[in-house]
Each structure stands twice: as C-alpha cells, then as structure tokens.
Design a protein around this motif. Structure first.
Motif, PDB file in Angstrom:
ATOM      1  N   PHE A 122       0.552  -1.399  -0.139  1.00 17.20           N
ATOM      2  CA  PHE A 122       0.016   0.164  -0.010  1.00 17.20           C
ATOM      3  C   PHE A 122       0.542   1.264   0.193  1.00 17.20           C
ATOM      4  N   LEU A 123       1.611   0.921   0.591  1.00 14.65           N
ATOM      5  CA  LEU A 123       2.510   2.482   0.795  1.00 14.65           C
ATOM      6  C   LEU A 123       3.310   2.817  -0.811  1.00 14.65           C
ATOM      7  N   ARG A 128     -10.154  -2.760   3.168  1.00 12.42           N
ATOM      8  CA  ARG A 128      -9.622  -1.801   2.113  1.00 12.42           C
ATOM      9  C   ARG A 128      -8.930  -1.922   1.374  1.00 12.42           C
ATOM     10  N   ILE A 129      -7.568  -2.008   2.498  1.00 17.66           N
ATOM     11  CA  ILE A 129      -6.647  -1.965   2.128  1.00 17.66           C
ATOM     12  C   ILE A 129      -6.102  -3.178   0.581  1.00 17.66           C
ATOM     13  N   VAL A 182      -0.185   2.622  -3.434  1.00 17.16           N
ATOM     14  CA  VAL A 182      -0.970   3.801  -3.272  1.00 17.16           C
ATOM     15  C   VAL A 182      -0.634   4.907  -2.692  1.00 17.16           C
ATOM     16  N   MET A 211      -8.206  -2.197  -1.840  1.00 19.70           N
ATOM     17  CA  MET A 211      -7.438  -1.179  -3.251  1.00 19.70           C
ATOM     18  C   MET A 211      -6.960  -1.751  -3.575  1.00 19.70           C
ATOM     19  N   ARG A 232     -11.380  -3.364   9.359  1.00 15.47           N
ATOM     20  CA  ARG A 232     -12.133  -2.839   7.712  1.00 15.47           C
ATOM     21  C   ARG A 232     -11.004  -2.170   6.945  1.00 15.47           C
ATOM     22  N   PHE A 233      -9.705  -2.087   7.803  1.00 21.19           N
ATOM     23  CA  PHE A 233      -8.974  -1.350   7.558  1.00 21.19           C
ATOM     24  C   PHE A 233      -8.356  -2.123   6.404  1.00 21.19           C
TER      25      PHE A 233
END
Lengths: 223, 223
Positions: free
Chosen positions: B89-90, B119-120, B93, B123, B115-116
């Motif tokens: 992600f880092l 979502r990652i 995104v 995405m 949830r976090f």
DNA sequence: TTTTAAAGTTAGATGAGTCTAACATTTAAA
DNA sequence: TTTAAATGTTAGACTCATCTAACTTTAAAA
C-alpha cells in the motif's frame, strides 16, 4: 521496541492529547476530569502528571490544576495533526465513512514517520479540515480556524451551514447519519426548548428533527 | 483469524513474528537466536517463551528448542499479512520507495482493524506479493508461493528473473538500489567464487556486479 | 572421557503504568 | 463557621517486559 527521542510513550501521548482537549474547554484541567476521560483512577493520573511535569509538558503544583506548557501544546498539536490527517485520508483516499475512522485514526496517530504523514498531507492537498470539519494543525502546529457558532446557541428562525461536529465517536456520528445530518448542510433553527435546551431544526431534506442539548452543542455552523 | 480476542500485546506480536521467521529456516528455534533477533537478553526470552507456551502459541520444554503451534502460525501469518499489505500500500498507493516502507509497515502491522486491512486488500486488488516479491498470506493464512532459487544457488552461465528479495531493511535495499537491482530484472550468473561464495552477475543494464554471499542468498529468481 | 565453553535457566531487581486503601486539602452545605 | 462531601495525594502492591548475576545443562574440545 523503543520510542524516539523527545517523544513520549504511547501512554504519555494519550495523556497529552486528553489534557489538551480538556484545556480547550476550561484552560485549567483537573485530575479527576482527566481520570474520567482516560478511564483510569485518580492516583494513576496523579503520578503520571508528576512525570509530565518533570518533562515540562505540563505545569502543576499539588491541589492546583494542570496546565499545558508551550512544549506540551506543540506535542498535542502534532498528535492531533496526525489524527486528523489520518481521518481525512481514511475517508477521502480509502473510502471509509466518517463514523468509522475515529478508532483507526486513534491508532495511526501514534505512527512515527514524518515521511508517512507528509505523503498523506500532500496526497490530500495540504487540507485545512478533517472529515468532521475540525481544523488540521499545520506542521508548525498552527490552526486556521474559522468563527463558528454551536447550534445550541443559534437564534430561533436563523439558518446556518454546518461546518463541523466536535465529536468523532461512532455512536455520535451514527446518530447524525440516522438524522441525515452532514457537514455542509444548511439548517434552520425552528425552536429552542428552554427547560432542557433541546432544539428543533429543519434539515436540508426539509425534515424537522429534534436535537438534545448535548448533541446541539457539538454541531457548529459558520458565523 | 481474529485480531481481537486472544491477540497478545505488541511485544508478544513481535516475538511471534520473529519466532515464525526463524522457524522457516530451521524448524526449531533456539532461545539465543531469538534473543539476538529481538535484541534482548536470554532470560528475557526465556520468560516470554514460558508465557507464550502457556498461551499455546509455542510449544516448549526446558533446554529443548521452541516450536510454533498451529495457533501460533496462524497469528504469525496474520501479522505478516498486515505487514506486507501495508508495504505494498505504501508503495503502490502512497508512492513511497521499496526501501523506505519497512519501518512504517512495522508499525502499521499492529493496527487492529479488519476494516482497514480489508480496504487496503481491495484497493490493491487482493495482491499476491509485496513490493519485495514476498507472498502475502490470504485472510485464512494461506500462502501461494512460487518455486524459487537463491542467486547464491544458481549455476554459472544460467539466467533468471528476480522474483523476490527476502530482507526488507533499508540498508539492504539501498544497497540493491545502488547496484540497480529490482524485482523483475533478468540477471545472469557469470561466476561464483568458491572460497567466499560471492557471485558475479550481469544485470539488466548489462553491467557486471559482484554480490557477497550474504546478499546473493537473499535474492531469488523464478525457477 | 574429562574438562571447558556455549547455551539455557532461575532468582531477584528495575521502571512504566496501573491499582486499592488510607490520609490530606479544598469546596460547598448546613 | 463548622462540618460533610468532593477532590487530590501518598504509600504500597501488582503486572509486564526488561535487566544482571549466579547456577545448570548440553555440546564441543582436548
């Protein structure tokens, strides 16, 4: 795992944040207010305050209140900045709802990485407010806040655009969601009950809704 | 695969992660290996191991090695999943470099929020590998790993596409960046020195570079 | 095979952050 | 203005994660 220089432990950060937010209401913070907010007993707060005082984060004398120093305010604003940037990022970039970001931001605010937060800041275009309309301190801790008026203080018959809500807990925001209240909505205050401070407002959707005083004092309109 | 109920402290999570990664090499993990990896003394590990054994995360008998239980493996894989999702992600995104994400992911892996991470995962399109080519365990802890061969094991004159590097520390990745080595690059092994295990490779940019054994055994090609 | 070195364990101490119980001070009420 | 209630403080204990010092077991060398 060790913490970086200058910055305190996770626990200390939570104390600093709480002292700061309580001090906005009252200036001086009491040991019992803090104990209640942090959900710990009085002696726990007492001993931690001594430690924070030794670190010059707060000033304190026995039986007197607790007051933040400039150093303490800076640290508080740095944490609040991270919290609010995280919340906005979670909403804008990750598509989460404003009611579900608080608990995650509460964890992300303790991440130690300039790089991480600078990237978030950039990606969001150096934003001025978080998803709840609260101002985001800049890197130097400066807050650009607008004048605002609590819905609980509006005059009957006047209207205003909702600019912020000063509580980001899920239960509160679920309540607002259920009433269809959002940042940016134009509302009109129809009536205030003097005996309990509750208010009747007309929402964007032309519906009438009653708000208790506790709720109305946490919703703000531009002024 | 839950994060809330029986999940341990931050410290425990770090022990579990380290025990798991050491056990991949050797199966059984020794107290001193672990002490070295976690940068603590032997008695510290000894007492923590007793605690983890009581929690059925590892199995252990005095003077015998440490072995992870199925429960422990599941917890380890959950943490590794979060770490690797965070790293990707880092990079993908947030636009950070593969050499600067480890330390941040090390903090993000302890964030508790289904949830976090869901979502990652969404995405990123339910990714299979992190920025270093390492597999990302799925929500059930399953790893889809490909066959691979360490550059240190390649035959002279053979070529291969770099599929992973099994170290995500900044110093190591800065080293690879300086040599212009990236995931996906085709390299050829020109020569291996038998006395120290170092290898001479031809990189994508047609340049010859020497890699020490320690480096070569942490770079993998598809096989 | 005996001795020595390495690895592991136990015992006891420390600092952080918390608690309860007992005592002190301040504030509000009678 | 005295007393009771609320608030704050001190003392001492507990858990967690760590340490050092001393002892034990296992493995390696002589």
């Amino acid at each position: 795992m060790t913490n970086f220089e200058g910055m305190g432990s996770l626990t200390e950060e939570n104390y600093i944040k709480s002292i700061y937010s309580l001090s906005l209401e009252a200036g001086e913070v009491t040991v019992s207010e803090l104990a209640k907010k942090l959900n710990v007993k009085l002696p726990t707060v007492n001993s931690m305050i001594k430690k924070l005082a030794a670190k010059k984060v707060v000033s304190y004398a026995p039986y007197q209140g607790i007051k933040m120093t400039e150093k303490g305010k800076k640290e508080a604003l740095s944490i609040i900045r991270k919290h609010r940037l995280a919340e906005l990022f979670l909403v804008k970039v990750m598509g989460l709802g404003w009611e579900e970001v608080h608990d995650i931001a509460e964890q992300l605010e303790h991440v130690e990485s300039e790089r991480f937060y600078n990237r978030i800041d950039e990606m969001l275009g150096k934003p001025k407010v978080d998803p709840h309309g609260e101002p985001i301190p800049d890197v130097n801790g400066k807050i650009h806040s607008k004048n605002r008026l609590a819905v609980s203080q509006m005059k009957e018959g006047t209207s205003g655009k909702i600019s912020a809500v000063s509580n980001d807990e899920k239960s509160f925001l679920d309540h607002l969601n259920a009433k269809g209240i959002q940042i940016g909505d134009l509302i009109t205050l129809k009536k205030r009950e003097s005996f309990d401070g509750s208010v009747l407002i007309i929402t964007k959707a032309k519906k009438e809704t009653m708000l208790t005083h506790q709720v109305a004092e946490r919703i703000w309109v531009e002024s």
